[in-house]
Design a protein around this motif. Structure first.
Motif, mmCIF file in Angstrom:
data_model
loop_
_atom_site.group_PDB
_atom_site.id
_atom_site.type_symbol
_atom_site.label_atom_id
_atom_site.label_comp_id
_atom_site.label_asym_id
_atom_site.label_seq_id
_atom_site.Cartn_x
_atom_site.Cartn_y
_atom_site.Cartn_z
ATOM 1 N N TRP A 154 1.453 -1.044 0.425
ATOM 2 C CA TRP A 154 0.140 0.063 -0.141
ATOM 3 C C TRP A 154 1.070 1.315 -0.038
ATOM 4 C CZ3 TRP A 154 -6.001 0.495 1.162
ATOM 5 C CH2 TRP A 154 -6.393 -0.507 0.712
ATOM 6 N N ILE A 155 1.565 1.515 -0.879
ATOM 7 C CA ILE A 155 2.442 2.465 -1.665
ATOM 8 C C ILE A 155 1.980 3.681 -2.390
ATOM 9 C CG2 ILE A 155 3.842 1.058 -2.587
ATOM 10 C CD1 ILE A 155 6.480 2.580 -1.393
ATOM 11 N N CYS A 156 1.511 5.050 -2.580
ATOM 12 C CA CYS A 156 1.097 5.862 -3.327
ATOM 13 C C CYS A 156 2.852 5.917 -4.581
ATOM 14 C CB CYS A 156 1.360 7.215 -2.904
ATOM 15 S SG CYS A 156 1.036 8.809 -4.396
ATOM 16 N N ASP A 157 2.613 5.388 -5.630
ATOM 17 C CA ASP A 157 3.692 5.481 -6.527
ATOM 18 C C ASP A 157 3.815 5.411 -7.575
ATOM 19 O OD1 ASP A 157 2.731 3.195 -7.788
ATOM 20 O OD2 ASP A 157 4.230 1.135 -6.781
ATOM 21 N N GLU A 158 4.595 5.590 -8.730
ATOM 22 C CA GLU A 158 4.367 6.302 -9.925
ATOM 23 C C GLU A 158 3.314 5.634 -10.814
ATOM 24 O OE1 GLU A 158 8.030 6.970 -10.948
ATOM 25 O OE2 GLU A 158 7.794 8.850 -11.725
ATOM 26 N N ARG A 159 3.008 4.270 -10.573
ATOM 27 C CA ARG A 159 2.226 3.104 -11.095
ATOM 28 C C ARG A 159 0.326 3.651 -11.179
ATOM 29 N NH1 ARG A 159 -1.280 -1.093 -10.220
ATOM 30 N NH2 ARG A 159 -0.243 -1.457 -8.220
ATOM 31 N N ARG A 160 1.037 3.905 -9.289
ATOM 32 C CA ARG A 160 -0.326 3.437 -8.960
ATOM 33 C C ARG A 160 -1.018 5.672 -9.240
ATOM 34 N NH1 ARG A 160 -0.002 1.092 -4.091
ATOM 35 N NH2 ARG A 160 -1.709 -0.713 -5.012
ATOM 36 N N MET A 161 0.188 6.457 -9.658
ATOM 37 C CA MET A 161 -0.594 7.766 -9.582
ATOM 38 C C MET A 161 -0.840 8.141 -10.896
ATOM 39 S SD MET A 161 -0.157 10.193 -6.881
ATOM 40 C CE MET A 161 -0.892 11.526 -8.307
ATOM 41 N N GLY A 162 -0.987 6.398 -11.951
ATOM 42 C CA GLY A 162 -1.249 6.506 -13.656
ATOM 43 C C GLY A 162 -2.672 5.931 -13.391
ATOM 44 N N LEU A 163 -3.610 5.619 -11.927
ATOM 45 C CA LEU A 163 -4.134 5.512 -12.091
ATOM 46 C C LEU A 163 -5.307 6.645 -12.083
ATOM 47 C CD1 LEU A 163 -4.207 2.262 -9.626
ATOM 48 C CD2 LEU A 163 -4.346 2.035 -12.389
ATOM 49 N N ALA A 164 -4.741 7.385 -11.554
ATOM 50 C CA ALA A 164 -6.286 8.728 -11.297
ATOM 51 C C ALA A 164 -6.025 9.471 -12.304
ATOM 52 C CB ALA A 164 -4.949 9.118 -9.816
ATOM 53 N N LYS A 165 -6.405 10.902 -12.611
ATOM 54 C CA LYS A 165 -6.510 11.518 -13.662
ATOM 55 C C LYS A 165 -5.286 12.573 -13.792
ATOM 56 C CE LYS A 165 -11.780 12.637 -13.429
ATOM 57 N NZ LYS A 165 -12.431 13.529 -12.993
ATOM 58 N N PRO A 166 -5.373 12.150 -15.131
ATOM 59 C CA PRO A 166 -3.114 12.812 -15.897
ATOM 60 C C PRO A 166 -3.440 13.858 -14.796
ATOM 61 C CG PRO A 166 -4.655 12.252 -18.182
ATOM 62 C CD PRO A 166 -5.971 12.080 -16.337
ATOM 63 N N ASP A 167 -3.887 15.095 -14.716
ATOM 64 C CA ASP A 167 -3.763 16.396 -14.016
ATOM 65 C C ASP A 167 -4.132 16.132 -12.406
ATOM 66 O OD1 ASP A 167 -6.504 15.790 -13.800
ATOM 67 O OD2 ASP A 167 -6.811 18.463 -14.377
#
Ligand code: CP
Length: 283
Positions: free
Chosen positions: A217-230
């Motif tokens: 359960w870490i916030c990494d770049e892969r997970r940020m890629g699931l959110a909206k681009p901005d």
């Protein structure tokens, strides 16, 4: 300002803020006061009120104690009592978060999707007050909050009930999931942070051992890629870098954590100016 826990931002924001407003904020480390010997909240409320125009307290580490302590002080103090974080809420943090969201997304926040997620941190069992405060405050402004956490990391049931009532009145929604990816999918804002298990606060070793089952359960770049681009990455700080969040995310283009921390100063000043009357106003 009476602190029963450590602080970087809250203490400095309120101390600097009060200096900027022309006053002085006394810093009291509870361990260095008679509170450590059991002095009653009644006596603290009456006596501290005679020395100043407001009382601010942080008491956040023991579920069931901090909020009750503040209310007991407030019952006897004839000056405002400001909650600098208790076991239930961290209102001066979430007001700064709301200011940050308005700066980034405008005054009308209706329909914004905010993922508030548990994240793994080995440093200590952190209070539940930030996710509980976000759940209570944001849906009042029409924001849709998705709360994610592993099994066992539930928030206080009475707080969730109050948050759902506030959401119904404010037009926002609250949804729950036990999957961090699901919460992140399509999110406008992600707010992943650690908190402790309510049933294990008296046994930190067991709490941290249990949390260690969820190091993914870490916030990494892969997970940020699931959110909206901005999407925005938010955190109240301090963050456990490398476990709650990677450096690439917290130092990356989505992160607004330093504006968020700065806004503790501006909102803290507003709270003090709006609630406290000093000699100039008394005259
Ligand atoms: N976010 C926050 O409350 O920070 P401190 O614990 O450093 O005050």
């Amino acid at each position: 300002m009476l602190f029963l826990d450590k602080s970087t931002r809250t203490r400095n924001a309120f101390e600097a803020g009060m200096t900027q407003l022309g006053g002085h904020a006394h810093y009291l480390d509870a361990e260095k006061t008679q509170v450590a010997h059991g002095e009653s909240p009644k006596d603290m409320g009456i006596i501290l009120a005679r020395y100043g125009h407001g009382i601010a307290i942080r008491h956040d580490l023991v579920p069931g104690e901090g909020n009750a302590y503040m209310r007991a002080v407030a019952e006897w103090a004839d000056v405002p009592v400001i909650n600098l974080q208790c076991d239930v809420d961290h209102p001066t943090q979430t007001l700064a978060d709301l200011q940050t969201l308005r700066e980034q997304r405008g005054e009308d926040l209706r329909g914004l999707r905010v993922a508030v997620s548990w994240a793994y941190a080995p440093s200590y069992a952190k209070p539940l007050s930030v996710p509980q405060g976000l759940l209570t405050l944001l849906p009042r402004f029409g924001i849709d909050v998705v709360l994610a956490h592993p099994p066992g990391f539930d928030l206080m049931p009475d707080v969730v009930k109050r948050a759902q009532e506030a959401a119904a009145a404010g037009g926002g929604t609250i949804a729950f999931t036990d999957d961090m990816d699901t919460a992140f999918e399509g999110a406008d804002v992600v707010y992943p942070k650690s908190w402790g298990r309510l049933d294990l606060f008296t046994d930190e070793r067991a709490a941290l051992a249990d949390a260690a089952r969820y190091t993914d359960w870490i916030c990494d770049e892969r997970r940020m890629g699931l959110a909206k681009p901005d999407s925005l990455y938010m955190h109240c700080l301090p963050a456990d870098r490398g476990t709650e969040v990677t450096d690439a995310v917290i130092d990356g283009p989505h992160s607004v954590v330093y504006d968020e921390a700065e806004n503790r100063l501006h909102t803290g000043k507003a709270i003090m100016a709006l609630t406290m009357s000093g000699p100039a106003r008394d005259a």
